[in-house]
Enzyme design. Structure first.
Site, PDB file in Angstrom:
ATOM      1  N   ARG B 294       5.912 -14.562  29.005  1.00  0.00           N
ATOM      2  CA  ARG B 294       6.511 -14.373  27.677  1.00  0.00           C
ATOM      3  C   ARG B 294       5.561 -13.643  26.737  1.00  0.00           C
ATOM      4  O   ARG B 294       5.998 -12.859  25.898  1.00  0.00           O
ATOM      5  CB  ARG B 294       6.950 -15.731  27.117  1.00  0.00           C
ATOM      6  N   TYR B 434      15.536 -10.606  27.747  1.00  0.00           N
ATOM      7  CA  TYR B 434      15.088 -11.212  29.014  1.00  0.00           C
ATOM      8  C   TYR B 434      13.903 -12.156  28.838  1.00  0.00           C
ATOM      9  O   TYR B 434      13.355 -12.272  27.760  1.00  0.00           O
ATOM     10  CB  TYR B 434      14.878 -10.191  30.126  1.00  0.00           C
ATOM     11  N   GLU B 435      13.580 -12.844  29.897  1.00  0.00           N
ATOM     12  CA  GLU B 435      12.534 -13.878  29.862  1.00  0.00           C
ATOM     13  C   GLU B 435      12.869 -14.956  28.836  1.00  0.00           C
ATOM     14  O   GLU B 435      11.979 -15.511  28.176  1.00  0.00           O
ATOM     15  CB  GLU B 435      11.189 -13.203  29.554  1.00  0.00           C
ATOM     16  N   GLY B 436      14.169 -15.270  28.729  1.00  0.00           N
ATOM     17  CA  GLY B 436      14.649 -16.252  27.731  1.00  0.00           C
ATOM     18  C   GLY B 436      15.039 -15.535  26.455  1.00  0.00           C
ATOM     19  O   GLY B 436      14.169 -15.104  25.698  1.00  0.00           O
ATOM     20  N   GLN B 441      14.167 -19.001  22.720  1.00  0.00           N
ATOM     21  CA  GLN B 441      12.777 -19.155  22.264  1.00  0.00           C
ATOM     22  C   GLN B 441      12.736 -20.046  21.019  1.00  0.00           C
ATOM     23  O   GLN B 441      11.869 -20.915  20.887  1.00  0.00           O
ATOM     24  CB  GLN B 441      12.153 -17.788  21.934  1.00  0.00           C
TER      25      GLN B 441
END
Lengths: 592, 592
Positions: B294, B434-436, B441
C-alpha cells in the site's frame, strides 16, 4: 452496459415547484404548464434512452475517422442525427421566423439535459450548430440570416466555432489567421484553427464555420479581430450548394474523451469568408452568445455526473459485498448490497446533492437568460453575467469530481472500459477546459463580473439571499437546517469579497490568487440557495397534500445533506483566500 | 513529448535533511550516506529518464495484446526489463541469501520513485514480483524459498497476486476458487481470478502466481481462504522449467489507463498449486506484505503527480499567453508566460507543495517499515500500520487530483493524448482503486487502526506532534508559519477522533460516515507535520551556511504555502464529520 433514464420528476420539480415557470410574467412562459413541459421532457428522455444512449459507448470506442479528407462519425450517429432532426429537437428555442419553435430557453435547457447525459459527444454536433445559429441571429445581415438560419435551425447544416490557434487559446489577440478583403466585399481567410469541435463530419450536407481572423491592416491585438462566416460548400443564390470552399481538415485529434465528436485541425487556405457583424468587433460578436454557451457547458458537467450517478446507484444496489456494520440487511443473501455501507452512502449523497442542486442552478440561469432577453430585463442580464462563470467553472469541476466518485463505487470494474464508468469521467473532463478553461472563468468572475456595473449585481445577489432568509426564518424546519448554514456560507462569501476589496487595490494578485477559491465558494452558496428554495418548495408541496410524499421528503433530506456536508467548504475557501498572494507568488519562476 | 527528470535534490533532502538516515540506529542505515544514496538515486534517475520514460507513451498507445493465448507487451518493454534486471534494480532490498543487495526499504523506495514516475505501468511488472517475493520470503518453506526467491529477486521470473473474482473484490469471503488436496501434498486449483496485473506477458520465462483459494471442506467465508503458489510452468527439481501448468489467460482488460501493464482474467483449470504458509490462513499471509504494497501504491499516486507537475511547470514557463496584471514580465515577447498568472501559480503551488510533502510522508513510512523490521520495533510497526491507509488513500486521491490539475495548465492541449498529460491522470486513477479501494482504506483507518492496541499508536502520533511543537515553539520563524497551523490542524483531527469515540458507540455509522473525511484530515495533518519538519531542517541548513540557499528557501516557501493554503481543509472535514450519520443514512435505498 450503463443505464440512463431521464430524471423527469426532478426536472419537473425544478421547473414548477422551484421556478414556477408557468406563473412568470415572461412572454412565452404562459405555455409552460406541467403537462406541456412533462410531455416534452418525457419524450426527450425516451429519445435519449432509446436512441442516443446506446451510441455513447459506440462513439467512445470507434471515434471519428478521417479518410481521404472526409470525416466519418461512429456507427449509428447519422441515423440518430436524423432522428433528432425529425423530432424537431434542434429547433426548440429558435425563432419561428426561421423555422424554430420559439420556446423559452429554459425549456430548451430542460429538453437538452437528457440528450447531454445520454451522449455528450453526439449532442455537441447540434450544440455547436445552436451556437452558430445564435451568432448569426444576433449579428448577421438579413441576407445572412435568410441564407443560414433556416438550415441551422433544422440542423440540415451544422455549425462550428473557430477561435483557437496552435499558439493561442485564451489570448486571442495573438491570432495569426488573416482575412484579406476582396473587391466583391468578401474576404479570403487563411490560417490554421485547432480544437474545432464538429469541425467536419458526415451528418450534414454543409458546415457553416464561424471563424475569427484579423483583417489585413486592421488594429493590432484583440481589437483587430473580426468574425467571418466560412461555409464548407459555397451557397448559391437559390440556396443550393456550390463549389467546395478552401477549408479542409488537417487531422482529427486523439483525445482523452468525447471520441464521438470530431475535434479537428482546420486549415483555411484562401477560403471565402463573409464578415459577420462589424469589422474588428469579432470578440464582441463571439461574446454575445457566451452566457448561453457557458451555461451549456456547465450543464454538460452535471449531466455527466447525473449519468454516472444513476449507474453508481444501480451498482451499489446490485453488488453484494460485506455486511452492514449495524446488522445484516440482506440476511438471506451471501452479503449485503454496497449501498448499506456508510462510506458508499457518503459518496452517493455527495453526488446526488450536487447534481440536483446543479440542475436547479442551471435552470435558474436559463430562466434568467429568458428574462433578460424576453423582458429586456437588465438586472436579470447582469445577474446571469455574474453567474455564468460560476455555472461553467463550478459545475464542470464538480461534475468531473463526481463522475470520478461514481466510478469509484465500482471498485476495479470502474477502471475497465467495458463497464462505461471511465467514459463518464473522461468525457466530463473536457468541460473544465473548453469554452474558457475554469481558471479563466474564475478570472472573469473576480476580475470582471464582481465589479460589473459598480458591483450592482453581486450586491443584488447578496440581497436576494438576505431577503429569502428574512422572509422565511420564521419557518423553524427550514431555518435550522437550511437558512442558518446558508447565512453562514454567504457571510463567508461576503468576507472574501471584502478581502478582495481591501487588499486587491494595493496588489491585484491578492484578489486573483483567490479567484479560483472564490468561484467555488460562490458555487456552494448558489447551490445552498437553490437547496434552501427547493426545500421550501418541497415542504410547501407536502403541506398542500402532494401525494408523492417520498419524492418530496427525499428532496428535503438530500438538501439537508448538502447544507450539512457540502456547504462547510466555504470556510476552507475563505481561509485560503485570506492568506492573500504572498505564498502563492513567493517563488521565482526558475524555482518551481 | 513529456519530460521527466528525477528530483534528486528533493529526494536527498528528505533522506538526509529530514530523515537523517545515516545517523539512525537501524542496521544497514549506516551505509546510507549522502554520496551513496545520491549515486543510487542519480543512476535510477538516468535509467528512468533514458530507458523507461520514452516507453511510457508507447505503452499507453500500444497496450498489451493477447494472441493465441500469449500476451505481448508493448514495443521496447522487453529490452527495458532486461536493462532493469542487469542494473540490479529489482534486487535492491531483497535478502542477500537469495541474491539480493540487502539494502533498507527506504533506499529501495527512493530508487523506485523515478521508475514509477517515468513509467508506472512498466514498473508494475517488477513491483508485483517484489510482492510475491515478500510473501514467499515471509511464509514459504525453505524449499519454496530456495526454488522461487533467487529467480524473483532477479526478475528472471515475475510474480502476481490473485485475489479478486468477478463477484468479489473487497469481500473475499465470497470467493469460489477451489483447492482440492492431492495425495502428493499439492492442490488442484480451479476458478477464475480477475484484474490480475502482469498476469501474463513476454518479459520473463516463468510467472509465479500467488492465488487465494478455498480448500475443499475447509471453514466457510474468509476463514477458509488459503494462499497457493501456482507457477505458470512447473519447476523441475533441478530448477529447470517443466510442463505448462493449468493456468491460462481468459482475456486482457481494456482499461482507462496503465495500458502498458497486462491486466488479465486468469483461468485456473485444475492447476497444480503449492500451499504457501498455513492452510486457511491465506489472508494473514496476504496481509503481512500489505503495508509495503500500500505504501508502494501511495507512491504511485504522488509519483504521477510529480511527473505531471514537471510538465506543467515546463509548459507554464514556455507558453506565452496574456500579460501579468502587475505589468508585463516579458515585454519584448508577444505575451508573458503562463507562470506569471496568479491562478496558474495557485495551481502549481498546490501540486508542488503536495508532491514534496507526500514524498516526505512516504519515505518516513518506509523508514518506519525498516525500523519495525530491522529493529523489531513494535511501536514503529504500530505507527506504520496506522499510517498505511493514509499513505495509500490520501496520496492516491490527491495524486490523481493534482495530475488532473497539471493537465488543466495545458488548457485544450491537456485533453489531447499527444501531449501526454491525459495519461498521467488516467494512470494515476487506478491507484485510488486497487490494493483496497480508498473507501476501504478509510474504513481500515477508522474501523480498525485507530483502536489498534488500545489506541496506543494514534496517541503516540498526537504526542509526536505535540512534542515537536513544544520543542520548537521558541523558534519564531517556524512557530508562526508552521507550528501554529499544525497545532490547529491536529486539534481538528483530535476533535474528530473525539467525535467518533463519543458518538460511534451508540451508532457506529456516526464514525463510519466520517471515515473518508478523517482519512483526508489525517493526511493533511501528516503532510503538515512533514512540512514543519522540513522547514525546520531547511532553516537549519541555511543557518549552517549551506551554499544552495535558493533550494532551501524554496523549500521553506513551499511549506508555507502548504500550511497556509492546504492545511485549512481540516476544518471542512471536521465540520462534515461533526454532522454524523443522520444526513448520510437518511434515505431508503429505493429513494436514491
Amino acid at each position: 452496459m450503463p443505464i440512463y433514464n431521464a430524471p423527469v420528476k426532478d426536472i419537473q420539480f425544478v421547473l414548477h415547484d422551484l421556478l414556477r415557470v408557468s406563473e412568470q410574467d415572461i412572454p412565452g412562459f404562459e405555455d409552460l404548464d406541467r403537462d406541456f413541459t412533462g410531455a416534452v421532457v418525457e419524450e426527450a428522455g425516451k429519445v435519449a434512452t432509446a436512441v442516443l444512449h446506446p451510441l455513447n459507448a459506440v462513439g467512445d470506442r470507434e471515434g471519428c475517422v478521417l479518410e481521404n479528407g472526409v470525416v466519418r462519425t461512429p456507427t449509428g450517429f447519422k441515423d440518430a442525427f436524423e432522428a433528432m432532426k425529425d423530432g424537431g429537437w434542434t429547433a426548440m428555442d429558435c425563432d419561428p421566423a426561421y423555422g424554430g419553435q420559439g420556446l423559452p430557453y429554459v425549456m430548451h435547457t430542460a429538453a437538452q439535459e437528457p440528450f447531454v447525459s445520454a451522449n455528450m459527444a453526439f449532442n455537441m454536433y447540434q450544440g455547436l450548430t445552436h451556437g452558430a445559429y445564435s451568432a448569426i441571429y444576433a449579428h448577421g445581415s438579413d441576407d445572412q440570416k435568410q441564407t443560414y438560419l433556416p438550415k441551422l435551425t433544422t440542423c440540415e447544416w451544422t455549425g462550428t466555432m473557430n477561435l483557437t490557434e496552435p499558439h493561442c487559446g485564451t489570448d486571442l489577440g495573438l491570432m495569426r489567421t488573416k482575412a484579406v478583403p476582396q473587391d466583391d466585399g468578401t474576404y479570403k481567410i487563411t490560417g490554421q484553427k485547432i480544437f474545432i469541435s464538429a469541425g467536419d463530419h458526415d451528418l450534414a450536407s454543409n458546415i457553416i464555420h464561424l471563424v475569427l481572423a484579423k483583417i489585413q491592416g486592421g488594429p493590432d491585438g484583440i481589437k483587430g479581430v473580426s468574425l467571418f462566416i466560412v461555409p464548407k460548400f459555397m451557397v448559391n443564390d437559390d440556396g443550393s450548394l456550390g463549389a467546395r470552399n478552401g477549408v479542409s481538415v488537417g487531422k482529427i485529434e486523439e483525445k482523452m474523451g468525447i471520441h464521438g465528436n470530431s475535434t479537428c485541425v482546420m486549415n483555411y487556405d484562401a477560403a471565402t469568408g463573409f464578415l459577420l457583424g462589424e469589422a474588428h468587433k469579432g470578440m464582441r460578436a463571439m461574446f454575445t452568445m457566451m452566457n448561453e454557451a457557458r451555461l451549456g457547458v456547465g450543464l454538460q458537467g452535471y449531466a455527466q455526473a447525473e449519468s454516472a450517478y444513476q449507474n453508481a446507484v444501480a451498482y451499489a444496489n446490485d453488488r453484494l459485498q460485506g455486511r452492514a456494520v449495524t446488522g445484516a440487511e440482506n440476511p438471506d443473501g451471501p452479503a449485503d448490497p454496497l449501498i448499506v455501507h456508510p462510506d458508499i452512502r457518503r459518496n452517493l449523497m455527495d453526488q446526488k446533492s450536487f447534481v440536483e442542486g446543479a440542475r436547479a442552478f442551471t435552470y435558474w440561469g436559463a430562466y434568467l437568460i429568458d428574462r433578460a432577453h424576453r423582458n429586456s430585463d437588465k438586472d436579470a442580464d447582469g445577474l446571469i453575467s455574474l453567474m455564468t462563470p460560476v455555472i461553467k467553472g463550478f459545475l464542470t469541476d464538480k461534475g468531473f469530481e463526481y463522475a470520478t466518485a461514481a466510478q469509484q463505487v465500482y471498485g476495479g470494474h470502474g477502471y475497465i472500459e467495458e463497464w462505461g464508468m471511465s467514459q463518464y469521467a473522461r468525457d466530463a473532463r473536457i468541460a473544465m477546459i473548453y469554452e474558457g478553461a475554469n481558471g479563466i472563468q474564475a478570472l472573469d468572475l473576480v476580475g470582471r463580473k464582481l465589479a460589473l456595473d459598480g458591483g450592482k449585481h453581486v450586491m443584488a445577489f447578496f440581497e436576494m439571499i438576505k431577503s429569502f432568509i428574512k422572509e422565511n426564518e420564521g419557518n423553524e424546519a427550514l431555518n435550522k437546517d437550511f437558512l442558518v448554514p446558508l447565512k453562514a456560507a454567504s457571510e463567508d462569501l461576503q468576507a472574501a469579497g471584502m478581502y478582495f476589496m481591501q487588499n486587491g487595490m494595493k496588489n491585484p494578485n491578492n484578489a486573483l490568487s483567490g479567484s479560483y477559491d472564490f468561484m467555488h465558494m460562490m458555487g456552494h452558496v448558489c447551490l445552498g440557495l437553490m437547496w434552501a428554495r427547493m426545500a421550501k418548495a418541497a415542504m410547501e408541496a407536502l403541506d398542500s397534500g402532494a401525494s408523492d410524499t417520498a419524492f418530496y421528503e427525499t428532496k428535503i433530506a438530500t438538501g439537508r445533506y448538502y447544507m450539512a456536508r457540502q456547504l462547510p467548504a466555504t470556510g476552507m475557501h475563505l481561509a485560503r483566500i485570506n492568506t492573500g498572494a504572498d505564498t502563492v507568488m513567493a517563488l521565482q519562476a526558475a524555482n518551481f
